[in-house]
Design a protein around this motif. Structure first.
Motif, short mmCIF file in Angstrom:
data_model
loop_
_atom_site.label_atom_id
_atom_site.label_comp_id
_atom_site.label_asym_id
_atom_site.label_seq_id
_atom_site.Cartn_x
_atom_site.Cartn_y
_atom_site.Cartn_z
N TYR A 224 17.64 -44.15 32.22
CA TYR A 224 17.62 -43.55 33.61
C TYR A 224 19.00 -43.08 34.00
N GLY A 225 20.11 -42.94 33.34
CA GLY A 225 21.39 -42.56 33.64
C GLY A 225 21.51 -41.02 33.49
N ILE A 226 21.88 -40.61 32.48
CA ILE A 226 22.26 -39.09 32.12
C ILE A 226 20.93 -38.47 32.09
N ALA A 227 19.80 -39.21 31.53
CA ALA A 227 18.54 -38.47 31.27
C ALA A 227 17.97 -37.97 32.79
N ARG A 228 18.11 -38.97 33.86
CA ARG A 228 17.80 -38.54 34.99
C ARG A 228 18.29 -37.34 35.60
N GLN A 229 19.63 -37.17 35.37
CA GLN A 229 20.47 -36.06 36.03
C GLN A 229 20.00 -34.93 35.36
N LEU A 230 19.92 -35.06 34.04
CA LEU A 230 19.68 -33.79 33.20
C LEU A 230 18.03 -33.19 33.69
N VAL A 231 17.20 -34.04 33.70
CA VAL A 231 15.91 -33.80 34.08
C VAL A 231 15.86 -32.97 35.39
N MET A 232 16.43 -33.56 36.33
CA MET A 232 16.61 -33.02 37.75
C MET A 232 17.27 -31.76 37.76
N THR A 233 18.23 -31.51 36.91
CA THR A 233 18.84 -30.18 36.63
C THR A 233 18.08 -29.30 36.25
N ALA A 234 17.14 -29.52 35.16
CA ALA A 234 16.51 -28.69 34.38
C ALA A 234 15.45 -28.19 35.32
N ILE A 235 14.96 -29.14 36.29
CA ILE A 235 13.75 -28.64 36.86
C ILE A 235 14.31 -27.84 37.93
N ALA A 236 15.70 -28.02 38.75
CA ALA A 236 16.10 -27.25 39.68
C ALA A 236 16.34 -25.93 39.23
N ASN A 237 16.69 -25.77 37.95
CA ASN A 237 16.88 -24.51 37.30
C ASN A 237 15.69 -23.97 36.90
N ILE B 190 10.83 -37.16 40.76
CA ILE B 190 10.87 -36.07 39.48
C ILE B 190 9.48 -35.17 39.78
N PHE B 191 8.65 -35.83 40.12
CA PHE B 191 7.24 -35.07 40.16
C PHE B 191 7.28 -34.21 41.48
N ASP C 216 13.37 -21.94 28.02
CA ASP C 216 12.14 -22.23 28.98
C ASP C 216 11.73 -23.48 29.16
N ILE C 217 11.76 -24.33 28.14
CA ILE C 217 11.37 -25.84 28.10
C ILE C 217 12.54 -26.70 27.75
N VAL C 218 12.89 -27.67 28.52
CA VAL C 218 13.76 -28.96 28.14
C VAL C 218 12.93 -29.81 27.45
N VAL C 219 13.30 -30.56 26.37
CA VAL C 219 12.59 -31.67 25.85
C VAL C 219 13.58 -32.88 26.00
N GLU C 220 13.52 -33.80 26.79
CA GLU C 220 14.36 -34.83 26.93
C GLU C 220 13.98 -35.96 26.14
N LEU C 221 14.80 -36.43 25.29
CA LEU C 221 14.73 -37.38 24.27
C LEU C 221 15.95 -38.33 24.12
N ILE C 222 16.57 -38.45 25.18
CA ILE C 222 17.85 -39.27 25.13
C ILE C 222 17.52 -40.88 25.56
N ALA D 102 24.91 -32.00 26.83
CA ALA D 102 23.34 -31.58 27.30
C ALA D 102 23.39 -30.71 28.46
N ASN D 103 24.26 -30.66 29.52
CA ASN D 103 24.55 -29.77 30.74
C ASN D 103 24.31 -28.28 30.20
N ILE D 104 24.91 -27.98 29.18
CA ILE D 104 25.03 -26.52 28.56
C ILE D 104 23.44 -26.14 28.41
N ILE D 105 22.58 -26.90 28.01
CA ILE D 105 21.30 -26.63 27.63
C ILE D 105 20.40 -26.49 29.09
N VAL D 106 20.62 -27.43 29.84
CA VAL D 106 19.72 -27.34 31.01
C VAL D 106 20.18 -26.38 32.02
N ASN D 107 21.34 -25.94 31.82
CA ASN D 107 21.75 -24.63 32.57
C ASN D 107 21.84 -23.34 31.94
#
Ligand code: NDP
Ligand code: HSE
Length: 436
Positions: free
Chosen positions: A83-96, A115-116, A74-80, A64-69
């Motif tokens: 609060y493990g990998i999902a948190r890291q992916l959401v934070m990376t998507a936002i940072a990007n 997150i907010f 434009d939009i990442v939909v997190e449906l995993i 999933a890191n390929i997508i968030v980076n």
């Protein structure tokens, strides 16, 4: 206009529903959003299944890191979920600088503040309609439709699995374990069903609603959480005889000195609409000072109902992506600098009514002792039911419904009742709300 590009993380129950509905209603959705919304990349651990669902139309990756980076997303939909990998992916998507849509109430109820804040800094949107009550647009109702109101209370059946279990147990006399397995088969239950039956999932959702309703931070750690595993069939039966149904309610209430935030089995008068919400259906009652009581009802779980909410968020983001961030609807309904620090009350300080089931020896004077304890605690009795001992038994049940009192007083009175010689075992106590 060129399509907005979506990367989907996790194509399980809700992910597959989202893919299917977005494909099926693509043209209708384009006409509403003003431009096409296209899922162009999907990440899932099971890439073979993902390819089968997507029919080879999109790029499927196992990381999933390929997508968030990815610069094209434009939009990442997190449906995993979780609060493990999902948190890291959401934070990376936002940072990007990517907008995020998620159905993950566990993640937002526990890490929402972080997150907010990150999203605010990066001026991106985090949308989560699907995280509360699945297909029911309750977030939109609270954040936008009821925005004129001072919300007084919210009471919701916000976990389909437990409502399904309670309904099937009551109607068909089925065992708890059998019904839970069926809820898992139907895709309602969380990956860890303890979250459902112990009330944690409902508390995640109630926490999110409390933040939006009252303009307070997301504080799952302050919620009182009690699930349905301690419920006895006898209590469901006695409640019926007294004209009540037992539901697992998520409650957020504005009190004089703070906010009540609690999830527990609750007796509700059987003639209330919400008491008749059965199976996996959800319903949320919201009371605003101007509008009065409003009720929202629908499917709170399942592939396409939840996809309906995910896609509504995608359309919102598509419409608003170009708007000045200051003029978008705030994540938690109130402007970030206008949140309050009104405390969440400790459970001892909440006020409610109670159903008490007391197992007593059939002796003279027991009832007088119990009523004296309640009177001394200034707890007034609303109704009482006394059962005869069953054939061959010497003990019987006394059921008492009280008027409203403080939890602390109820606990003290219950302890005093349990200490009576004629009382055996623990007093069963279920809270009762009239929802008038
Ligand atoms: P599922 O378990 O059905 O789907 C999750 C998917 O994510 C699975 O396909 C899983 O693959 C995949 N996955 C797991 N880890 C990774 C990873 N590291 N990278 C990529 N993919 C991964 O869950 P649901 O669809 O039921 O739920 C998704 C979210 O939606 C959760 O947050 C849930 O709480 C929420 N939700 C669910 C509702 C429902 O009705 N089910 C309703 C409302 C909200 P694999 O199976 O191979 O592990
Ligand atoms: N497990 C959840 C439920 C899914 O049963 O309601 C929807 O959030």
């Amino acid at each position: 206009m060129k399509p907005i590009k979506v990367g989907l993380l996790g194509i399980g129950t809700v992910g597959a529903g989202t893919f299917t509905v977005l494909a099926r209603n693509a043209e209708e959705i384009r006409r509403r959003a003003g431009r096409p919304i296209e899922i162009t990349m999907v990440a899932d651990l099971d890439t073979a299944r993902a390819k089968q669902i997507t029919g080879g139309k999109v790029e499927v990756v196992d990381d999933a890191n390929i997508i968030v980076n990815h610069p094209d997303i434009d939009i990442v939909v997190e449906l995993i979920g979780g609060y493990g990998i999902a948190r890291q992916l959401v934070m990376t998507a936002i940072a990007n600088g990517k907008h995020v849509v998620t159905a993950n109430k566990a993640l937002l109820a526990t890490h929402g503040t972080e997150i907010f804040r990150a999203a605010q800094e990066k001026r991106v949107m985090v949308a989560f309609e699907a995280a509360v009550a699945g297909g029911i647009p309750i977030i939109k109702a609270l954040r936008e439709g009821l925005t004129a109101n001072r919300i007084q209370w919210i009471a919701g059946i916000i976990n389909g699995t437990t409502n399904f279990i309670l309904s099937e147990m009551r109607d068909k006399g089925l065992d708890f374990d059998v019904v839970l397995k069926e809820a898992q088969r139907l895709g309602y239950a969380e990956a860890d069903p303890t979250f459902d039956i112990e009330g944690i999932d409902a508390a995640h959702k109630a926490t999110l609603m409390s933040a939006i309703a009252f303009g307070i931070p997301v504080q799952f750690d302050k919620a009182y959480v009690e699930g349905i595993t301690g419920l006895q069939a006898a209590d469901i039966r006695y409640a019926e005889q007294l004209g009540y149904r037992i539901k697992l309610l998520g409650i957020a209430r504005r009190a004089a000195n703070g906010i009540e935030l609690r999830v527990h089995p609750t007796l509700i008068p059987a003639n209330r609409l919400i008491a008749n919400v059965e199976g996996a259906m959800n319903a949320v009652l919201v009371h605003g000072d101007a509008v009065g009581a409003t009720l929202y009802y629908g499917k709170g779980a399942g592939a396409e109902p939840t996809a309906s909410a995910v896609i509504a968020d995608l359309v919102d983001i598509t419409r608003l992506a170009t708007a000045d961030p200051e003029h978008r609807v705030p994540y938690l309904a109130f402007q970030p600098d206008a949140m309050t620090d009104t405390p969440i009350l400790p459970m001892d300080e909440i006020t409610t009514s109670y159903y008490l089931r007391i197992r007593v020896a059939d002796k003279l004077g027991v009832m007088a002792d119990i009523t004296r304890i309640l009177a001394d605690a200034a707890i007034s009795i609303d109704a009482m039911l006394q059962k005869e001992p069953a054939a061959g038994e010497t003990e019987a049940d006394i059921i008492i419904l009280t008027h409203k009192t403080q939890e602390k007083k109820a606990k003290q009175a219950i302890a005093a009742i349990e200490a009576l010689e004629a009382v055996s075992g623990q007093v069963a106590r279920i809270r009762l709300e009239s929802l008038g």
